[in-house]
Design a protein around this motif. Structure first.
Motif, PDB file in Angstrom:
ATOM      1  N   UNK A 160       0.818  -1.207   0.000  1.00 55.09           N
ATOM      2  CA  UNK A 160       0.000   0.000   0.000  1.00 55.09           C
ATOM      3  C   UNK A 160       0.849   1.253   0.000  1.00 55.09           C
ATOM      4  N   UNK A 161       2.063   1.164   0.569  1.00 57.87           N
ATOM      5  CA  UNK A 161       2.931   2.336   0.628  1.00 57.87           C
ATOM      6  C   UNK A 161       3.891   2.405  -0.555  1.00 57.87           C
ATOM      7  N   UNK A 162       3.620   1.611  -1.599  1.00 59.68           N
ATOM      8  CA  UNK A 162       4.517   1.574  -2.754  1.00 59.68           C
ATOM      9  C   UNK A 162       4.745   2.946  -3.343  1.00 59.68           C
ATOM     10  N   UNK A 163       5.955   3.186  -3.855  1.00 60.04           N
ATOM     11  CA  UNK A 163       6.286   4.485  -4.423  1.00 60.04           C
ATOM     12  C   UNK A 163       5.951   4.568  -5.887  1.00 60.04           C
ATOM     13  N   UNK A 164       6.398   5.672  -6.492  1.00 56.79           N
ATOM     14  CA  UNK A 164       6.077   5.906  -7.899  1.00 56.79           C
ATOM     15  C   UNK A 164       7.233   5.557  -8.823  1.00 56.79           C
ATOM     16  N   UNK A 165       8.348   5.110  -8.286  1.00 54.97           N
ATOM     17  CA  UNK A 165       9.495   4.838  -9.147  1.00 54.97           C
ATOM     18  C   UNK A 165      10.200   6.116  -9.544  1.00 54.97           C
ATOM     19  N   UNK A 166      10.084   7.175  -8.704  1.00 59.76           N
ATOM     20  CA  UNK A 166      10.714   8.463  -9.019  1.00 59.76           C
ATOM     21  C   UNK A 166      11.861   8.755  -8.067  1.00 59.76           C
ATOM     22  N   UNK A 167      11.639   8.477  -6.759  1.00 59.37           N
ATOM     23  CA  UNK A 167      12.559   8.917  -5.732  1.00 59.37           C
ATOM     24  C   UNK A 167      13.995   8.478  -5.934  1.00 59.37           C
ATOM     25  N   UNK A 168      14.225   7.194  -6.234  1.00 57.80           N
ATOM     26  CA  UNK A 168      15.589   6.701  -6.378  1.00 57.80           C
ATOM     27  C   UNK A 168      16.242   7.255  -7.644  1.00 57.80           C
ATOM     28  N   UNK A 169      15.465   7.348  -8.732  1.00 55.69           N
ATOM     29  CA  UNK A 169      16.010   7.914  -9.965  1.00 55.69           C
ATOM     30  C   UNK A 169      16.392   9.378  -9.755  1.00 55.69           C
ATOM     31  N   UNK A 170      15.544  10.102  -9.027  1.00 57.30           N
ATOM     32  CA  UNK A 170      15.831  11.508  -8.749  1.00 57.30           C
ATOM     33  C   UNK A 170      17.051  11.635  -7.844  1.00 57.30           C
ATOM     34  N   UNK A 171      17.148  10.776  -6.834  1.00 62.18           N
ATOM     35  CA  UNK A 171      18.298  10.804  -5.936  1.00 62.18           C
ATOM     36  C   UNK A 171      19.592  10.550  -6.704  1.00 62.18           C
ATOM     37  N   UNK A 172      19.574   9.580  -7.603  1.00 63.84           N
ATOM     38  CA  UNK A 172      20.765   9.267  -8.393  1.00 63.84           C
ATOM     39  C   UNK A 172      21.179  10.462  -9.249  1.00 63.84           C
ATOM     40  N   UNK A 173      20.190  11.095  -9.917  1.00 58.31           N
ATOM     41  CA  UNK A 173      20.500  12.240 -10.765  1.00 58.31           C
ATOM     42  C   UNK A 173      21.048  13.416  -9.975  1.00 58.31           C
ATOM     43  N   UNK A 174      20.466  13.691  -8.803  1.00 56.69           N
ATOM     44  CA  UNK A 174      20.939  14.809  -7.988  1.00 56.69           C
ATOM     45  C   UNK A 174      22.342  14.547  -7.461  1.00 56.69           C
ATOM     46  N   UNK A 175      22.618  13.306  -7.075  1.00 54.99           N
ATOM     47  CA  UNK A 175      23.959  12.984  -6.591  1.00 54.99           C
ATOM     48  C   UNK A 175      24.993  13.112  -7.702  1.00 54.99           C
ATOM     49  N   UNK A 176      24.636  12.698  -8.908  1.00 57.11           N
ATOM     50  CA  UNK A 176      25.578  12.818 -10.029  1.00 57.11           C
ATOM     51  C   UNK A 176      25.874  14.278 -10.328  1.00 57.11           C
ATOM     52  N   UNK A 177      24.890  15.166 -10.157  1.00 57.99           N
ATOM     53  CA  UNK A 177      25.147  16.594 -10.337  1.00 57.99           C
ATOM     54  C   UNK A 177      26.144  17.107  -9.295  1.00 57.99           C
TER      55      UNK A 177
END
Length: 668
Positions: A479-496
């Motif tokens: 029920x608390x499943x995510x949208x598949x955005x958070x980890x991708x966004x975290x990876x992109x922000x860290x690479x920046x």
């Protein structure tokens, strides 16, 4: 009556002479007729002849030969060799070596083929083709006299050249298109392949003989029967056949090929020939698979997004129902306010993540790099994620180093990264689980670990978890499943930030660990912790005349009530025309304008306010659901001072009311 036969008497010498003369005359007539026919044949065939005498070094031309070369000699006699050799002079510069070569061949052969180019006096170029015939030789075998008969082959050579060019173009087209051609005699099964077809199937021309049977063996076992059946049906029904199938090359690699062909039929309607092309469509097939996978991820994402957006709406609606109840106490009302604020914050965070992911994918997300302490970003992240951790009843352990780890980065974006990791851990850990965050130094890097006792990650899903919408199957039923955005966004922000992120898990039910590495500042760099408060401070101590314009009535009225509760004087307009009218009548200090209003949009309302003398000092704020860089640029160009994205954070909005112009305060 008796007939009498007279005696002719003995033959005389005169009689024999007459007979010889008659025979010579007949022979001469026959020769003239033969020569006339020969010349007619030469003329009709655009041919010419000449005789070369290597003893006298002269050449005797026929009229047709001279016409072919475009030359005129008074007695038809020319010269062999030397500067006046009319034949050698007429040869194309690239073919002049052939004159010597043909002389050498004549010494060895009585008859030989010849082909070369000449350039006529008028500049036209001809191709000649014919034969040379030796009619006299010396005792030692050298050719003494040579008769040449040549024909104009220009049209044939031009046709051959056109055919050669077309063939080269076809070869280039086949190679560029990764296609191969084939032609098969259906009756005897003889199959021809172009060179490109061998390449497509990955076989050698020297080792592989293409036959219907041998080609079938190269097809993927699952596609052989279908290919043969569909092809036979197309031929039987006299229609072109188009098939896509897999092949297995001798080296074991698989590829997708597309087959396009048709058949020819005899007078009785029986197929006699089949021909067409085959092309490599492996890349297209892979792209289609990727698109289908992306489409599935998109559908799954939309379903999960709808779920995530509905989740906060339920407690908000329940809290509103409680507030409406006549027996609601002040304590109950406070609880309802907290519920509504918490759920709206969650929805706003979700929408912010969506916008950030969109900006990141287009390279439009920029960092505000400043010196900072990593602990600052960690503390902000914990503050964001703590309510969800507490709601799950999880134990939460934080380990920070005694010495501050200094770096350069965007504190807000780093807090977003770590809060996403903590929220992710809280969502995918069963109630009363354990979550830990630790920070340590490893050389010139800061290492942050986020571990949990949650559902874990299967090895086959590990490479996809940092992809956009890259949810894994094991999480979809939660029920608390995510949208598949958070980890991708975290990876992109860290690479920046020049950092990296990785994940590990012992498998389902064994928990997960996320490892973040970030470059640290050099030891001699000084640490200046940035002030992240809104510039200009707070305007809560002042009151203003405020115009709120929004065609969504509930949005306009709710914001107006909130501002009035803070002591401001508020006027509300529900379309652009009404906004312009109220602004002109009340001359507000601040105008909060929705952009998508009827009659006049927010851009036009802003322009008209700015066009007045009193409107130049008004703080005009755009409130909209659009927050892309180009959206902010457009509002700035239209004259807006600020651009806020809905849902508007009231505290942040109040902080903007005094910027950037000194505005007139309302005294009563």
């Amino acid at each position: 009556m008796n007939d009498r036969i007279s005696d002719p008497g003995p033959a005389t010498e005169d009689d024999g002479a007459c007979a010889d003369a008659g025979e010579r005359a007949l022979a001469q007539d026959a020769l003239r007729e033969s020569e006339a026919r020969f010349r007619s044949a030469l003329k009709a065939g655009r041919m010419g002849s000449w005789e070369t005498d290597y003893q006298t070094m002269t050449r005797r031309w026929t009229a047709e030969g001279m016409e072919l070369f475009g030359i005129a000699l008074p007695d038809g006699r020319g010269q062999v060799g030397g500067p006046n050799d009319e034949y050698a002079a007429a040869l194309h510069p690239d073919d002049r070596y052939l004159a010597r070569r043909y002389h050498e061949i004549a010494d060895e052969q009585d008859s030989f083929a010849a082909e070369y180019r000449i350039v006529r006096p008028d500049g036209t170029q001809l191709w000649l083709s014919g034969r040379g015939l030796v009619v006299e030789r010396a005792v030692d075998g050298r050719a003494l006299r040579l008769v040449s008969i040549m024909a104009d082959a220009t049209e044939r050579k031009q046709a051959e050249e056109r055919l050669r060019i077309e063939h080269e173009r076809l070869e280039l087209a086949l190679s560029a298109g990764r296609m191969g051609a084939y032609d098969m005699n259906i009756k005897d099964g003889v199959l021809w392949w172009s060179a490109q077809t061998y390449d497509l199937f990955g076989v050698s021309r020297e080792e592989f003989v293409p036959t219907p049977g041998s080609v079938t063996e190269l097809l993927h076992p699952d596609d052989r029967e279908t290919f043969s059946r569909l092809r036979a049906e197309a031929i039987a029904h006299r229609r072109p056949f188009r098939h896509e199938f897999r092949i297995v090359r001798p080296d074991g690699t698989e590829a997708w090929l597309a087959h396009r062909g048709q058949a020819e039929y005899d007078a009785e309607g029986r197929p006699i020939r089949s021909f067409g092309v085959t092309m490599d469509i492996t890349e297209r097939k892979r792209a289609e698979d990727l698109l289908r996978d992306a489409d599935r991820k998109k559908d799954r994402f939309i379903a999960m997004l709808a779920h995530e957006l509905r989740n906060p709406l339920a407690p908000i609606r329940n809290a509103v129902a409680v507030l409406r109840h006549p027996r609601s106490t002040g304590k109950t009302a406070d609880w309802c306010h907290d519920v509504i604020d918490r759920q709206v914050t969650q929805m706003a965070r979700l929408l912010d993540d969506l916008l950030d992911a969109s900006r990141l994918s287009r390279g439009q997300l920029h960092l505000r790099i400043q010196p900072l302490s990593l602990a600052t970003a960690i503390e902000q992240a914990i503050e964001i994620a703590q309510p969800l951790i507490d709601a799950g009843g999880h134990s939460f352990n934080v380990t920070l180093p005694a010495q501050a780890l200094r770096m350069e980065g965007d504190a807000i974006r780093l807090a977003q990264v770590f809060s996403n990791l903590l929220i992710n851990a809280a969502k995918y850990t069963p109630p009363k689980g354990s979550i830990a965050l630790s920070v340590e130094r490893d050389g010139d890097e800061a290492v942050v670990r986020v571990t949990d006792s949650g559902i874990g990650i299967e090895a086959r899903h590990m490479e996809h978890i940092f992809e956009m919408f890259g949810q894994v199957e094991s999480t979809l039923n939660r029920a608390q499943g995510g949208q598949g955005i958070g980890l991708a966004l975290a990876k992109g922000l860290l690479e920046l930030h020049g950092g990296t992120i990785s994940a590990s898990s012992q498998g389902p039910g064994q928990g997960s660990e996320f490892l973040v590495r970030l470059p640290m500042a050099l030891p001699e760099e000084t640490l200046a912790v940035p002030d992240v408060r809104p510039e200009g401070g707070s305007a809560q101590g002042a009151t203003y005349r405020i115009l709120v314009a929004d065609d969504l009535k509930d949005s306009a009225d709710s914001l107006a009530h909130a501002l009035q509760a803070l002591g401001h004087v508020v006027q509300v307009a529900y379309d652009g025309a009404q906004a312009i009218e109220l602004a002109s009548a009340t001359r507000p200090d601040v105008a909060l304008l929705d952009l998508g209003m009827p009659k006049f949009d927010g851009y036009e309302v802003c322009r008209r306010i700015r066009a007045t003398d009193w409107g130049r000092g008004v703080v005009v704020i755009a409130q909209t659901g659009w927050g892309q860089a180009q959206d902010r640029l457009r509002t700035r160009e239209a004259g807006f001072d600020h651009h806020v994205v809905k849902p508007v954070d009231l505290d942040a909005l109040i902080a903007l009311l005094g910027q950037p112009h000194p505005v007139r305060r309302h005294d009563g």
